[in-house]
Scaffold this motif. Structure first.
Motif, PDB file in Angstrom:
ATOM      1  N   ARG A  39       0.838  -1.205   0.000  1.00 14.42           N
ATOM      2  CA  ARG A  39       0.000   0.000   0.000  1.00 14.42           C
ATOM      3  C   ARG A  39       0.867   1.247   0.000  1.00 14.42           C
ATOM      4  O   ARG A  39       0.586   2.209  -0.721  1.00 14.42           O
ATOM      5  N   ASP A  75      -6.727  -3.312  -3.826  1.00  9.61           N
ATOM      6  CA  ASP A  75      -6.629  -3.392  -2.372  1.00  9.61           C
ATOM      7  C   ASP A  75      -6.703  -1.991  -1.756  1.00  9.61           C
ATOM      8  O   ASP A  75      -7.405  -1.774  -0.767  1.00  9.61           O
ATOM      9  N   CYS A  76      -5.981  -1.054  -2.345  1.00  7.84           N
ATOM     10  CA  CYS A  76      -6.002   0.326  -1.830  1.00  7.84           C
ATOM     11  C   CYS A  76      -7.387   0.957  -1.978  1.00  7.84           C
ATOM     12  O   CYS A  76      -7.836   1.685  -1.083  1.00  7.84           O
ATOM     13  N   GLN A  78     -10.289  -0.742  -2.120  1.00  8.30           N
ATOM     14  CA  GLN A  78     -11.161  -1.466  -1.189  1.00  8.30           C
ATOM     15  C   GLN A  78     -11.021  -0.937   0.237  1.00  8.30           C
ATOM     16  O   GLN A  78     -11.997  -0.885   0.982  1.00  8.30           O
ATOM     17  N   HIS A  79      -9.814  -0.518   0.610  1.00 11.18           N
ATOM     18  CA  HIS A  79      -9.588  -0.026   1.969  1.00 11.18           C
ATOM     19  C   HIS A  79      -9.739   1.492   2.092  1.00 11.18           C
ATOM     20  O   HIS A  79      -9.427   2.069   3.128  1.00 11.18           O
TER      21      HIS A  79
END
Length: 152
Positions: A39, A75-76, A78-79
């Protein structure tokens, strides 16, 4: 712990040959591990690039394939650290933007990295600590400039 003054008598070639393995050890022992490291890499690329940043640009900057970069970006997103937006230059393309949460995470990573640097160099004279910091920043800037030249 070997300090620079203990290496003054070392053969220059031997010291220069040890740079690559030293960088490798630093990477393996980075304070941010796993997903956090991924990240941090992605968020820094988005923050540091001028203009629009795409998944392809992330892949190129990190030296990875598009599918790996896509998973890292997803991923970034989604978070809540990144968001996709339509490109202002070409509405068919998606570009990446940091969210306030992404900025906050970058700040947290930077603070963690500074604490690690200060801890590791805690027994060093202040001038050596600052000299290394300046040289690391210079090295990173010159490496980035070389990558841009190689891509042109």
């Amino acid at each position: 712990m070997a300090h620079s003054n203990e290496r003054d008598g070392d053969d220059a070639d031997a010291v220069l040959d040890s740079v690559g393995p030293a960088f490798s050890r630093l990477r393996r022992r980075a304070p941010s591990a796993g997903k956090d490291l991924s990240r941090n890499l992605v968020l820094n690329v988005v923050a540091e690039r001028t203009g629009e940043t795409t998944v392809g640009a992330i892949a190129e900057e990190l030296g990875t394939d598009q599918s790996v970069a896509s998973r890292m970006v997803s991923d970034c997103i989604q978070h809540g650290h990144l968001r996709r937006e339509a490109s202002q230059a070409d509405g068919r393309r998606s570009v990446l933007r940091l969210t306030p949460e992404g900025d906050a995470l970058r700040d947290r990573f930077a603070a963690e990295q500074r604490r690690s640097f200060e801890h590791i160099t805690r027994d060093w004279p202040a001038d050596e600590r600052l000299q290394l910091a300046r040289l690391l920043v210079k090295y990173a800037e010159d490496a980035a400039a070389l990558r841009k030249l190689e891509r042109s």
